[in-house]
Design an enzyme around this catalytic site. Structure first.
Site, PDB file in Angstrom:
ATOM      1  N   ASP A   6       0.840  -1.198   0.000  1.00 36.02           N
ATOM      2  CA  ASP A   6       0.000   0.000   0.000  1.00 36.02           C
ATOM      3  C   ASP A   6       0.874   1.247   0.000  1.00 36.02           C
ATOM      4  OD1 ASP A   6      -2.214  -1.493   0.016  1.00 36.02           O
ATOM      5  OD2 ASP A   6      -2.966  -0.860   1.988  1.00 36.02           O
ATOM      6  N   ALA A   7       1.993   1.157   0.757  1.00 36.90           N
ATOM      7  CA  ALA A   7       2.861   2.330   0.869  1.00 36.90           C
ATOM      8  C   ALA A   7       3.468   2.667  -0.489  1.00 36.90           C
ATOM      9  CB  ALA A   7       3.961   2.058   1.884  1.00 36.90           C
TER      10      ALA A   7
ATOM     11  N   TYR B 188     -21.850   0.149   7.033  1.00 37.64           N
ATOM     12  CA  TYR B 188     -21.345   1.367   7.667  1.00 37.64           C
ATOM     13  C   TYR B 188     -21.868   2.666   7.060  1.00 37.64           C
ATOM     14  CZ  TYR B 188     -18.001   0.732   3.833  1.00 37.64           C
ATOM     15  OH  TYR B 188     -17.431   0.523   2.614  1.00 37.64           O
TER      16      TYR B 188
ATOM     17  N   CYS C 141      24.056 -11.768 -17.234  1.00 39.39           N
ATOM     18  CA  CYS C 141      22.672 -12.159 -16.942  1.00 39.39           C
ATOM     19  C   CYS C 141      22.670 -13.501 -16.208  1.00 39.39           C
ATOM     20  CB  CYS C 141      21.889 -12.259 -18.239  1.00 39.39           C
ATOM     21  SG  CYS C 141      20.274 -13.004 -18.032  1.00 39.39           S
TER      22      CYS C 141
ATOM     23  N   TYR D  83       2.162   1.891  -3.369  1.00 38.49           N
ATOM     24  CA  TYR D  83       1.065   2.386  -4.194  1.00 38.49           C
ATOM     25  C   TYR D  83       0.798   3.864  -3.878  1.00 38.49           C
ATOM     26  CZ  TYR D  83      -3.576   2.890  -6.194  1.00 38.49           C
ATOM     27  OH  TYR D  83      -4.644   3.341  -6.927  1.00 38.49           O
ATOM     28  N   ASP D  84       0.740   4.173  -2.572  1.00 45.81           N
ATOM     29  CA  ASP D  84       0.482   5.562  -2.176  1.00 45.81           C
ATOM     30  C   ASP D  84       1.550   6.492  -2.727  1.00 45.81           C
ATOM     31  OD1 ASP D  84      -1.739   4.752  -0.884  1.00 45.81           O
ATOM     32  OD2 ASP D  84      -0.901   4.836   1.142  1.00 45.81           O
TER      33      ASP D  84
ATOM     34  N   CYS E 244      17.095 -14.468 -24.395  1.00 47.71           N
ATOM     35  CA  CYS E 244      17.280 -14.874 -23.000  1.00 47.71           C
ATOM     36  C   CYS E 244      16.033 -15.635 -22.536  1.00 47.71           C
ATOM     37  CB  CYS E 244      17.495 -13.634 -22.140  1.00 47.71           C
ATOM     38  SG  CYS E 244      17.428 -13.990 -20.383  1.00 47.71           S
TER      39      CYS E 244
ATOM     40  N   ASP F 182     -10.989  -4.518   7.136  1.00 46.33           N
ATOM     41  CA  ASP F 182     -10.102  -4.782   6.009  1.00 46.33           C
ATOM     42  C   ASP F 182     -10.747  -5.838   5.123  1.00 46.33           C
ATOM     43  OD1 ASP F 182      -7.989  -4.664   4.372  1.00 46.33           O
ATOM     44  OD2 ASP F 182      -6.557  -5.607   5.718  1.00 46.33           O
TER      45      ASP F 182
ATOM     46  N   CYS G  51      21.150 -16.222 -18.809  1.00 49.53           N
ATOM     47  CA  CYS G  51      21.738 -16.639 -20.085  1.00 49.53           C
ATOM     48  C   CYS G  51      23.217 -16.289 -20.206  1.00 49.53           C
ATOM     49  CB  CYS G  51      20.957 -16.045 -21.251  1.00 49.53           C
ATOM     50  SG  CYS G  51      21.151 -14.266 -21.399  1.00 49.53           S
TER      51      CYS G  51
ATOM     52  N   GLU H 189     -18.825  -3.483   4.372  1.00 47.74           N
ATOM     53  CA  GLU H 189     -17.587  -4.187   4.058  1.00 47.74           C
ATOM     54  C   GLU H 189     -17.815  -5.682   4.227  1.00 47.74           C
ATOM     55  OE1 GLU H 189     -15.270  -2.132   3.095  1.00 47.74           O
ATOM     56  OE2 GLU H 189     -13.299  -3.049   3.423  1.00 47.74           O
TER      57      GLU H 189
ATOM     58  N   LYS I 104      -5.002   5.374   9.618  1.00 44.23           N
ATOM     59  CA  LYS I 104      -4.486   4.018   9.376  1.00 44.23           C
ATOM     60  C   LYS I 104      -3.474   3.606  10.452  1.00 44.23           C
ATOM     61  CE  LYS I 104      -4.717   2.132   5.487  1.00 44.23           C
ATOM     62  NZ  LYS I 104      -4.742   2.445   4.090  1.00 44.23           N
TER      63      LYS I 104
ATOM     64  N   SER J  41     -14.047   7.264  -1.906  1.00 49.14           N
ATOM     65  CA  SER J  41     -12.931   6.667  -1.190  1.00 49.14           C
ATOM     66  C   SER J  41     -12.576   7.610  -0.042  1.00 49.14           C
ATOM     67  CB  SER J  41     -11.803   6.552  -2.192  1.00 49.14           C
ATOM     68  OG  SER J  41     -10.657   6.121  -1.567  1.00 49.14           O
ATOM     69  N   LEU J  42     -11.688   7.174   0.828  1.00 50.79           N
ATOM     70  CA  LEU J  42     -11.353   8.039   1.971  1.00 50.79           C
ATOM     71  C   LEU J  42      -9.939   8.580   1.871  1.00 50.79           C
ATOM     72  CD1 LEU J  42     -12.757   5.945   4.930  1.00 50.79           C
ATOM     73  CD2 LEU J  42     -13.643   8.097   4.083  1.00 50.79           C
TER      74      LEU J  42
ATOM     75  N   ARG K 157     -17.714  -1.960  -5.625  1.00 48.12           N
ATOM     76  CA  ARG K 157     -17.506  -0.525  -5.774  1.00 48.12           C
ATOM     77  C   ARG K 157     -17.026  -0.179  -7.187  1.00 48.12           C
ATOM     78  NH1 ARG K 157     -13.151   2.845  -2.319  1.00 48.12           N
ATOM     79  NH2 ARG K 157     -11.787   1.365  -3.337  1.00 48.12           N
TER      80      ARG K 157
ATOM     81  N   LYS L  69     -12.062   0.342  10.855  1.00 44.35           N
ATOM     82  CA  LYS L  69     -11.903   0.262   9.405  1.00 44.35           C
ATOM     83  C   LYS L  69     -11.702  -1.208   9.065  1.00 44.35           C
ATOM     84  CE  LYS L  69      -9.659   2.367   5.459  1.00 44.35           C
ATOM     85  NZ  LYS L  69      -9.451   1.171   4.682  1.00 44.35           N
TER      86      LYS L  69
ATOM     87  N   GLU M 269     -15.271   4.566  13.738  1.00 45.87           N
ATOM     88  CA  GLU M 269     -15.639   3.176  13.440  1.00 45.87           C
ATOM     89  C   GLU M 269     -14.395   2.381  13.099  1.00 45.87           C
ATOM     90  OE1 GLU M 269     -18.243   3.422  10.085  1.00 45.87           O
ATOM     91  OE2 GLU M 269     -19.653   4.720  11.145  1.00 45.87           O
TER      92      GLU M 269
ATOM     93  N   CYS N  21      19.662  -7.224 -19.358  1.00 45.45           N
ATOM     94  CA  CYS N  21      20.185  -8.229 -20.265  1.00 45.45           C
ATOM     95  C   CYS N  21      19.571  -7.891 -21.614  1.00 45.45           C
ATOM     96  CB  CYS N  21      19.733  -9.617 -19.807  1.00 45.45           C
ATOM     97  SG  CYS N  21      19.878 -10.854 -21.093  1.00 45.45           S
TER      98      CYS N  21
HETATM   99  S1  IVH Z   1     -16.854   4.825   4.987  1.00 44.96           S
HETATM  100  C1  IVH Z   1     -17.453   7.980   1.972  1.00 44.96           C
HETATM  101  N1  IVH Z   1     -16.557   3.161   6.994  1.00 44.96           N
HETATM  102  O1  IVH Z   1     -12.471   1.706   3.597  1.00 44.96           O
HETATM  103  C2  IVH Z   1     -17.086   7.013   2.996  1.00 44.96           C
HETATM  104  N2  IVH Z   1     -15.373   2.714   4.978  1.00 44.96           N
HETATM  105  O2  IVH Z   1     -11.326   4.022   1.311  1.00 44.96           O
HETATM  106  C3  IVH Z   1     -16.575   5.755   2.452  1.00 44.96           C
HETATM  107  N3  IVH Z   1     -14.036   0.689   5.041  1.00 44.96           N
HETATM  108  O3  IVH Z   1     -13.988   1.787   0.446  1.00 44.96           O
HETATM  109  C4  IVH Z   1     -16.337   4.671   3.318  1.00 44.96           C
HETATM  110  N4  IVH Z   1     -14.533   0.075   7.081  1.00 44.96           N
HETATM  111  O4  IVH Z   1     -14.121  -0.313   1.769  1.00 44.96           O
HETATM  112  C5  IVH Z   1     -16.215   3.460   5.730  1.00 44.96           C
HETATM  113  N5  IVH Z   1     -16.374   1.758   8.824  1.00 44.96           N
HETATM  114  C6  IVH Z   1     -16.061   2.046   7.580  1.00 44.96           C
HETATM  115  C7  IVH Z   1     -15.189   1.237   6.834  1.00 44.96           C
HETATM  116  C8  IVH Z   1     -14.873   1.614   5.528  1.00 44.96           C
HETATM  117  C9  IVH Z   1     -13.852  -0.223   5.991  1.00 44.96           C
HETATM  118  C10 IVH Z   1     -13.385   0.675   3.714  1.00 44.96           C
HETATM  119  C11 IVH Z   1     -14.326   0.813   2.566  1.00 44.96           C
HETATM  120  C12 IVH Z   1     -13.867   1.995   1.804  1.00 44.96           C
HETATM  121  C13 IVH Z   1     -12.458   2.151   2.282  1.00 44.96           C
HETATM  122  C14 IVH Z   1     -12.049   3.593   2.339  1.00 44.96           C
END
Ligand code: IVH
Length: 671
Positions: free
Chosen positions: A34-35, A227, A410, A37-38, A433, A120, A413, A175, A316, A83-84, A139, A118, A116, A428
């Site tokens: 993820d890091a 959620y 290489c 990717y970010d 190869c 996974d 080869c 989720e 996170k 997304s968040l 989604r 999060k 709440e 290479c």
């Molecule tokens: S709220 C607009 N609440 O986290 C708010 N998301 O990028 C959108 N997720 O796609 C999400 N637990 O798959 C929300 N309690 C929670 C969550 C939650 C997991 C995931 C969800 C979302 C991603 C955020």
């Protein structure tokens, strides 16, 4: 003026991010953490901020997740699934809280937040009409997901009918996840049945949801926590917590027990710390805390920005780490001959998964870490998927550790390797190869390219070893008898393979272009090219100058394409492919002489007659360019209902604004 490097890098990043989106969201086989990717995403956003004209509708910055797969029917989310934004630490969260209060709400009192867990897992949307479950979707890219209704109907946690009195229409978001204990059992069963095991519970949940056969989904221990909501007609709630309570009353599963209302940022951070401590004792995986402004009226007031709501953020947890020893550093040769170092580690369990290998990416990274064979290292599974060596414990060195020099030949080869001073890996350059050959075949048959199912590495190796295939065109000359020479190849499998080879002959042009493995032509570039050229022959005739004239194509890409098509061997290969009956389908070609040629459009808000995608396609069919963001170079902004910040920006920049009617007149689409 955009500098060429930025333009080039932008294209590369778009390609890479799109590929990783696909790997993560659709194939459930992420290749990077993820890091990492970010970091790619941040780099993309930085370039786009500097050069807004690079933001096309295609850019991953304009999309959430990835586009839906062709296997499932697309479902448009009436209210987009956003997304968040992420906060990495308490400081980030304090900043978020301060900006909401000062900049957006101009208030001094503390805000009330719902905190709440999060989960996974995988986000889905459930639609209930008059209390009956009518649709379930993934989604997807946030606007359009995949129809997984039949699969979701098999999940015991999800009611088919809500408890009365229920709203006329309700879109619930939640989720889907798998409990850790169930995950272990599932993997054991998979192993016993000789089937592939899953890297983690999230991948298992994603894979289970996207089955073509609902009977398989039914056997998977999927659970849900709801959620949030999209549409809710016939009921109102004032706070996020009330919404959760309301969903619970309707019979939906929510996690109210672990949801806390916190007043102010300090209280949120305390909750976060508590949950981080509890994390290891929970029956399921969580990767942070989602913090939402509790008051729904305030949420409304705050609205959203680009891909995320302004009123929520994900705090996170830092990634999990473990210590181990580097037993060796191996070398891996990729499709383009790039040689990358891989650390072979003493197996160690990081958050439930055994880690024994980690890519070291390149020699700059080796230098940065100063990693040696025999070193004690810290490994991390940031996305809890792909491990990464993050640190070398130099205090633990005994003096016996061994450095790994840059290879001179290489490993596959023996050809002497070359290293360009501007590249971080040696290469290479032997096209024969064996490692490169097999990787090129793998790429050609891969799902994003010619999508030749059931032709795996093992089979490709056997066909190569027996000389039955030498180049990708040979795949189309294979007979059943040729296939029978392979291990465990029966009549049914052989026929299936031949059918999928045959079917690949007419894939869209962009897939063939991508599959050919032309340097710097990723999926995105291949799509762009296929939109401009009706056939391979047409593209082959093009000069570098003509290619660079295409907005998204830079010098390096253009040069590489021209090189490819002027190479004698490649010319022969293309002819052989043609003779074997490979005839890619042309795609929507952007006209060079259309009424909108040279004009850039941004479509925003909701149009009544067309979806945004349809409007963008219409623009492209008429020769124009559809972009995702407004800049000085935008010619027209088409503003539908509820157009927001893009319209404001267009007004500020003096860009011509068209309403739906004017757009219909301009495009001749008035019925
Ligand atoms: S709220 C607009 N609440 O986290 C708010 N998301 O990028 C959108 N997720 O796609 C999400 N637990 O798959 C929300 N309690 C929670 C969550 C939650 C997991 C995931 C969800 C979302 C991603 C955020």
């Amino acid at each position: 003026m955009i500098d060429l490097f930025s333009q080039q890098r932008h294209t590369e990043l778009c390609n890479e991010i799109t590929r990783h989106n696909r790997l993560y969201h659709e194939l459930d086989q992420p290749e990077i953490t993820d890091a990492e990717y970010d970091a790619l995403f941040r780099e993309l956003l930085a370039i786009e901020e500097q050069y807004p004209e690079l933001v096309t509708a295609d850019s991953p910055s304009q999309r959430v997740g990835s586009r839906p797969s062709e296997k499932f029917t697309p479902v448009e989310h009436v209210v987009p699934m956003l997304s968040l934004k992420n906060a990495k630490n308490a400081e980030d969260f304090h900043e978020f809280d301060a900006s909401l209060r000062k900049t957006f709400l101009a208030r001094s009192e503390e805000l009330e937040y719902a905190c709440e867990m999060k989960m996974d897992g995988v986000a889905i949307e459930l639609t209930y009409e008059k209390g009956q479950l009518t649709r379930a979707s993934t989604r997807g890219d946030g606007l359009v997901g995949e129809d997984i209704t039949e699969n979701v109907r098999t999940i015991a946690d999800i009611p088919q009918i809500l408890t009365a009195p229920c709203p006329e229409i309700l879109d619930v978001r939640g989720e889907i996840y798998i409990d850790l204990a169930d995950f272990q059992t599932l993997n054991r069963t998979q192993e016993e049945n000789g089937q592939k095991t899953f890297a983690n519970p999230r991948n298992a949940a994603a894979g289970s949801l996207r089955q073509l056969d609902a009977n398989i989904t039914a056997q998977r221990p999927l659970r849900i926590f709801c959620y949030g909501i999209g549409r809710m007609q016939g009921a109102t709630t004032n706070t996020q917590v009330e919404t959760l309570q309301h969903l619970e009353k309707l019979g939906l599963r929510v996690n109210l027990k672990d949801t806390t209302v916190a007043l102010g940022a300090e209280a949120v951070i305390n909750t976060f710390n508590d949950l981080q401590e509890r994390r290891e004792t929970l029956p399921f995986e969580i990767d942070g805390v989602v913090v939402k402004v509790n008051d729904r009226a305030l949420q409304e007031e705050l609205g959203m920005v680009s891909r995320s709501p302004r009123w929520a953020i994900a705090l996170k947890f830092p990634p999990r780490q473990e210590q181990t020893i580097v037993e060796d550093i191996g070398l891996q040769v990729g499709r383009t001959g790039a040689i990358t170092p891989v650390a072979h580690l003493k197996p160690v369990t990081v958050s439930g998964v055994t880690v024994s290998r980690a890519s070291l990416h390149n020699w700059d990274e080796i230098k940065r870490l100063d990693i040696r064979v025999g070193d004690h290292v810290i490994v991390e599974r940031a996305g809890d998927v792909i491990p990464d060596v993050v640190k070398v414990l130099t205090d633990k060195r005994t003096g016996k550790e061994r450095q790994i020099p840059l290879p001179t030949e290489c490993p596959e080869c023996g050809t002497p390797v070359q290293k360009n001073p501007d590249e971080v890996v040696p290469r290479c350059n032997n096209p024969q190869c064996p490692a490169q050959v097999i990787e090129s075949f793998k790429h050609f048959v891969s799902r994003d390219a010619m999508d030749i199912e059931s032709l795996g590495v093992k089979q490709l190796k056997q066909l190569l070893d027996t000389g039955r295939i030498r180049d990708v065109a040979d795949l189309y000359l294979l007979s059943k008898e040729d296939l029978f020479t392979m291990e465990r190849m029966g009549d049914t499998l052989a026929e299936k393979l031949l059918r999928s080879i045959e079917a690949s002959k007419n894939r869209p042009l962009s897939r063939l272009l991508f599959g050919l493995g032309i340097r710097h032509v990723g999926r995105n570039t291949a799509r762009i090219l296929a939109k401009r050229f009706a056939s391979l022959d047409e593209l082959a005739k093009c000069t570098a100058g003509q290619l660079v004239a295409i907005h998204e194509i830079g010098d390096k890409v253009a040069e590489s394409i021209v090189d490819y098509f002027s190479n004698q061997e490649k010319k022969l290969l293309l002819r052989k492919l043609q003779q074997a009956g490979v005839e890619p389908q042309g795609e929507v070609v952007i006209r060079q002489d259309g009424p909108l040629t040279g004009k850039t459009f941004v479509i925003t808000g909701t149009l009544s007659k067309l979806s945004r995608k349809e409007a963008e396609e219409l623009v492209e069919q008429l020769g124009g360019r559809a972009s995702g963001s407004v800049s000085k170079r935008t010619d027209y902004v088409v503003a539908g209902e509820n157009a927001g910040s893009k319209l404001t920006k267009a007004q500020k920049l003096g860009v011509q604004i068209l309403n739906e009617e004017a757009f219909a007149k301009l495009t001749g689409s008035v019925s």
